[in-house]
Design an enzyme around this catalytic site. Sequence first.
Site, PDB file in Angstrom:
ATOM      1  N   SER A  60       0.833  -1.150   0.182  1.00  0.00           N
ATOM      2  CA  SER A  60      -0.483  -0.566   0.096  1.00  0.00           C
ATOM      3  C   SER A  60       0.869   1.780  -0.381  1.00  0.00           C
ATOM      4  CB  SER A  60      -0.988  -0.352   1.188  1.00  0.00           C
ATOM      5  OG  SER A  60      -0.659  -0.038   2.538  1.00  0.00           O
ATOM      6  N   ASP A 350      -3.399   7.372   8.667  1.00  0.00           N
ATOM      7  CA  ASP A 350      -3.831   6.372   9.223  1.00  0.00           C
ATOM      8  C   ASP A 350      -3.275   6.627   9.991  1.00  0.00           C
ATOM      9  OD1 ASP A 350      -2.792   5.179   7.852  1.00  0.00           O
ATOM     10  OD2 ASP A 350      -4.337   4.454   5.708  1.00  0.00           O
ATOM     11  N   HIS A 353      -0.509   4.749   7.385  1.00  0.00           N
ATOM     12  CA  HIS A 353       0.442   4.831   6.464  1.00  0.00           C
ATOM     13  C   HIS A 353       0.958   6.366   6.545  1.00  0.00           C
ATOM     14  CE1 HIS A 353      -2.067   1.490   4.564  1.00  0.00           C
ATOM     15  NE2 HIS A 353      -1.361   1.079   4.189  1.00  0.00           N
TER      16      HIS A 353
END
Length: 375
Positions: A60, A350, A353
């Site tokens: 991600s 978040d 990340h």
Amino acid sequence: MQGQFPTHCGSGMMDCKCLMKPTCTLFYLFLISLELFKVQSLAPNKTASNVPAVIVFGDSIVDPGNNNEIETLIKCNFPPYGKDFTKRIATGRFCNGKIPSDFIASQLGIKELVPAYLGTKLTAQDLLTGVSFASGGAGYDPLTARLVSVLTMNDQLDLFKEYKEKLRKVAGEGKANTTISKSLYVVVTGTDDLANTYFGTPFRRAEFNLPSYINFTVDCASSFYKELYHLGARKIAVVGVPPVGCVPSQRTIEGGLERHCVPLYNQAAVMFNSKLSTELDRLNKTLPGAQIVYIDIYTPLLDLIKRPFAYGFEESTKGCCGTGYFEVTLACNSLTTSTCEDASKFVFWDSYHPTERAYNILIRGVFQRYGSLLN
Ligand SMILES: *[C@@H]1O[C@H](CO)[C@@H](O)[C@H](O)[C@H]1NC(C)=O
Ligand SMILES: *[C@@H]1O[C@H](CO)[C@@H](O)[C@H](O)[C@H]1NC(C)=O
Ligand SMILES: *[C@@H]1O[C@H](CO)[C@@H](O)[C@H](O)[C@H]1NC(C)=O
């Protein structure tokens, strides 16, 4: 239970939808679907680099939206993701704005954004300057991707083979060959192997202790790099894992009432990085013409976390999204959470990340330390 899981690195077999049913159900509660927007790509700003394209693999940290096209719960193509992106588009980047692959391509003067290979109408120019095959939730251990139904590293290599064919069609064989051999390959993964698969589920702990799991994962990594080399890559930048124990979600889960960093998780990251960089050195020596560079991200990110004020940040223990303690992917959405006003004051966007601003600082540092090897 562990008998289900092959202890080799190859791809294939079980394409399970989701093995962690309670987690799925929880995530479904947060599921909202939103329309997909197309990323408007910006004009490349300058030249100067010898590198024609940036080609990206991993998780991600560098997924610009491949997961939008996959049946998985690991998605973020909805607000508040993309809050600070051009036109506030939630592209599927796990961030408020741009991600490391974008900053790397623009540092090299190639382009402003590296598009997702899946779901993007790729122009000849897109193919010639590079794409990302990364998939949020992936790891070197193939089980890591399978647990959340995303692309394994082998799946990503299969897409790369398809990409090479497309490149050959638009550029001709000679130019395609040059592009493949001169491009910068960026690989960012490994965090989810430790945080999600090893510490977050019982499956691998039932068969491996930590050192042997790290051995196994580094073996998987080594196979991946040999195959990538075999497919024509030469200049490969491999980003190590961050201080996993200091990521907001891990502080919440294992850091006690005061949400300290989790020492064991950080030790695991250090051990993993050490084994990985040793193996990469070995590969660099044994594969003729390879230029494999290990990039330490642990030290600079830990510094951002420990001394946020020195960089103009105000918060490094919570994410900007929601309470900042646990919200990530589907749990970080505009219905269930409020979002901090100014994400640039946060190291983390978040609970997992970093923010665009933190990524920007980290990538600038990478170019200061390793720039001559990446150009
Ligand atoms: C391109 O690369 C392939 C595979 O390495 C090789 O067989 C072929 O001869 C190359 N073609 C050109 C035009 O360089
Ligand atoms: C890890 O692998 C190395 C050789 O690659 C071996 O010497 C070592 O004993 C292994 N460690 C564990 C814990 O399995
Ligand atoms: C990798 O090997 C090349 C020779 O192929 C060498 O020039 C380079 O310094 C090595 N890189 C690292 C990071 O060890």
